[in-house]
Design a protein around this motif. Sequence first.
Motif, PDB file in Angstrom:
ATOM      1  N   ILE A 180       0.830  -1.212  -0.106  1.00 43.90           N
ATOM      2  CA  ILE A 180      -0.149  -0.091  -0.306  1.00 43.90           C
ATOM      3  C   ILE A 180       1.070   1.445  -0.037  1.00 43.90           C
ATOM      4  O   ILE A 180       0.198   2.433   0.221  1.00 43.90           O
ATOM      5  CB  ILE A 180      -1.346   0.229   0.946  1.00 43.90           C
ATOM      6  CG1 ILE A 180       0.105   0.310   2.452  1.00 43.90           C
ATOM      7  CG2 ILE A 180      -1.907  -1.522   1.423  1.00 43.90           C
ATOM      8  CD1 ILE A 180      -1.123   0.638   3.097  1.00 43.90           C
ATOM      9  N   PHE A 181       2.362   0.994  -0.500  1.00 43.31           N
ATOM     10  CA  PHE A 181       2.835   2.801  -0.031  1.00 43.31           C
ATOM     11  C   PHE A 181       2.754   3.698  -1.275  1.00 43.31           C
ATOM     12  O   PHE A 181       2.818   4.921  -0.736  1.00 43.31           O
ATOM     13  CB  PHE A 181       4.365   2.036  -0.385  1.00 43.31           C
ATOM     14  CG  PHE A 181       5.313   2.489  -0.054  1.00 43.31           C
ATOM     15  CD1 PHE A 181       6.323   2.833   1.527  1.00 43.31           C
ATOM     16  CD2 PHE A 181       6.229   4.164  -0.367  1.00 43.31           C
ATOM     17  CE1 PHE A 181       6.646   3.158   1.612  1.00 43.31           C
ATOM     18  CE2 PHE A 181       6.850   4.691   0.025  1.00 43.31           C
ATOM     19  CZ  PHE A 181       7.729   5.005   1.182  1.00 43.31           C
ATOM     20  N   GLY A 182       2.210   2.822  -2.398  1.00 38.52           N
ATOM     21  CA  GLY A 182       1.735   3.946  -3.013  1.00 38.52           C
ATOM     22  C   GLY A 182       0.218   5.260  -2.652  1.00 38.52           C
ATOM     23  O   GLY A 182       0.491   6.074  -3.581  1.00 38.52           O
ATOM     24  N   ASP A 183       0.013   4.648  -1.983  1.00 30.96           N
ATOM     25  CA  ASP A 183      -1.515   4.433  -1.439  1.00 30.96           C
ATOM     26  C   ASP A 183      -0.650   5.392   0.687  1.00 30.96           C
ATOM     27  O   ASP A 183      -2.058   6.211   1.450  1.00 30.96           O
ATOM     28  CB  ASP A 183      -2.528   3.707  -0.501  1.00 30.96           C
ATOM     29  CG  ASP A 183      -3.202   3.585  -1.917  1.00 30.96           C
ATOM     30  OD1 ASP A 183      -3.459   4.581  -2.781  1.00 30.96           O
ATOM     31  OD2 ASP A 183      -3.301   2.486  -2.034  1.00 30.96           O
ATOM     32  N   LEU A 184      -0.336   5.847   0.899  1.00 27.53           N
ATOM     33  CA  LEU A 184       0.676   6.746   2.092  1.00 27.53           C
ATOM     34  C   LEU A 184       0.766   8.127   1.957  1.00 27.53           C
ATOM     35  O   LEU A 184       1.747   8.345   0.833  1.00 27.53           O
ATOM     36  CB  LEU A 184       1.982   6.081   2.504  1.00 27.53           C
ATOM     37  CG  LEU A 184       1.403   4.412   2.969  1.00 27.53           C
ATOM     38  CD1 LEU A 184       3.048   3.583   3.693  1.00 27.53           C
ATOM     39  CD2 LEU A 184       0.362   3.762   3.600  1.00 27.53           C
ATOM     40  N   ILE A 185       0.747   8.857   2.642  1.00 28.46           N
ATOM     41  CA  ILE A 185       1.192   9.687   2.460  1.00 28.46           C
ATOM     42  C   ILE A 185       1.962  10.240   4.226  1.00 28.46           C
ATOM     43  O   ILE A 185       1.715   9.429   5.083  1.00 28.46           O
ATOM     44  CB  ILE A 185       0.107  11.814   2.890  1.00 28.46           C
ATOM     45  CG1 ILE A 185      -0.807  10.388   3.701  1.00 28.46           C
ATOM     46  CG2 ILE A 185      -0.271  11.152   1.073  1.00 28.46           C
ATOM     47  CD1 ILE A 185      -1.647  12.028   3.111  1.00 28.46           C
ATOM     48  N   ILE A 186       2.784  10.559   3.852  1.00 26.68           N
ATOM     49  CA  ILE A 186       4.152  10.348   4.968  1.00 26.68           C
ATOM     50  C   ILE A 186       4.520  11.528   6.196  1.00 26.68           C
ATOM     51  O   ILE A 186       4.223  13.026   5.512  1.00 26.68           O
ATOM     52  CB  ILE A 186       5.613   9.959   4.190  1.00 26.68           C
ATOM     53  CG1 ILE A 186       5.601   8.893   3.063  1.00 26.68           C
ATOM     54  CG2 ILE A 186       6.867   9.476   5.550  1.00 26.68           C
ATOM     55  CD1 ILE A 186       5.101   7.629   3.977  1.00 26.68           C
ATOM     56  N   TYR A 187       4.581  11.266   7.240  1.00 26.52           N
ATOM     57  CA  TYR A 187       4.541  13.060   8.209  1.00 26.52           C
ATOM     58  C   TYR A 187       5.849  12.829   8.970  1.00 26.52           C
ATOM     59  O   TYR A 187       6.132  11.214   9.153  1.00 26.52           O
ATOM     60  CB  TYR A 187       3.202  12.739   9.267  1.00 26.52           C
ATOM     61  CG  TYR A 187       2.657  11.372   9.606  1.00 26.52           C
ATOM     62  CD1 TYR A 187       4.067  11.841  10.906  1.00 26.52           C
ATOM     63  CD2 TYR A 187       2.138  10.301   9.657  1.00 26.52           C
ATOM     64  CE1 TYR A 187       3.673  10.272  12.504  1.00 26.52           C
ATOM     65  CE2 TYR A 187       1.523   9.814  11.028  1.00 26.52           C
ATOM     66  CZ  TYR A 187       2.330   9.583  12.336  1.00 26.52           C
ATOM     67  OH  TYR A 187       2.508   8.530  12.680  1.00 26.52           O
ATOM     68  N   SER A 188       5.922  13.865   9.126  1.00 28.49           N
ATOM     69  CA  SER A 188       7.338  14.406   9.868  1.00 28.49           C
ATOM     70  C   SER A 188       7.431  14.333  11.384  1.00 28.49           C
ATOM     71  O   SER A 188       8.588  14.345  12.171  1.00 28.49           O
ATOM     72  CB  SER A 188       8.533  14.691   9.275  1.00 28.49           C
ATOM     73  OG  SER A 188       8.641  15.632   8.864  1.00 28.49           O
TER      74      SER A 188
END
Length: 325
Positions: A180-188
């Motif tokens: 599902i990596f393409g459906d992730l938005i990443i927070y820092s």
Amino acid sequence: LEGVTEKQVIVANYGGVTEEARKRIFWEPFEARTGIQVISADEGELEVPMTMGEIPAKWDAVHGSLTNTYAAQLEGKKPLPKMPKAAWEDLIVPAKLRPYTWQSFFIAYMPSTVKGTFSGPQPETWTDFFDTKKFPGKRGWPAEYFTDGVLQACLMGDGVAPEDIYPLDYERATAKLASIFGDLIIYSEYAQAQTFLTSKAASMCYAPNGLWHELEGKGVQMSTMWEATPILQTNGMNTMPEPPNPKAVEALAVFCNEPKMQSEFAEATNYGPPTKEAFEELSPAQVEALPNSPQRSNVLPDNPIYLAEEQSKIEKEVARVFSES
């Protein structure tokens, strides 16, 4: 608490509502009692090398997990100092780790969504979180250096029962994350995780339960998925090797081991208290809402010793997925 000549103690943390609660409940009363100033520092890239004794400590203590504590004992270049027994003797954490942590509390990594995001059936499980066809939308997910609980979540999302999570199946967990990596938005930063949901950039997000409690306090109607197995982790303050203010940090550690203050912190943050006595200060409804509530039977317990021993491999495997996806 008497006879300390040092004038300050420096504690590094992530800020936000958690630190605001610490300041009000623990730091300010300590300052009033002792005259010792508690200085808050921004936890960042220096946390790991300082805790591991690779560079001189500029802080006296840092917000971390028991996994961090034991990893520093296993791999650190300098020994971690033990705190006085009065700071930890009542803690409900593994006995061998008690002397090294204070102002402890239990968090739960878990998914949440804003109410009304989905019509019809609602997501309830880790499987639902990873099913972007049944429940469309992006998923808020931590950056590669936030590895706490992520492989466990992936395994439960792939159908592994909580009692079968350990030892970690790295191949299965990383495959699920990659799927599902393409459906992730990443927070820092954790504040971004909240914004992803309130802005509708993500339909669901993975993060500590206190973030969702904070949004509820601001009037956002949340649907936190307590029916999914919460991934417990023991957090607290870890004292640095060779801290600059050793007596002052010992005094602060002892001061924080007080059930009434622990219960107030739990009420403010929705993070579970570390002593049985603190639970007795809370109402039944407050206890039931906590991640480590005695009534909550569906949790994945913390496993800090195993996770510390595996920490390097966990970090490498998560980084590999990020680099290859």
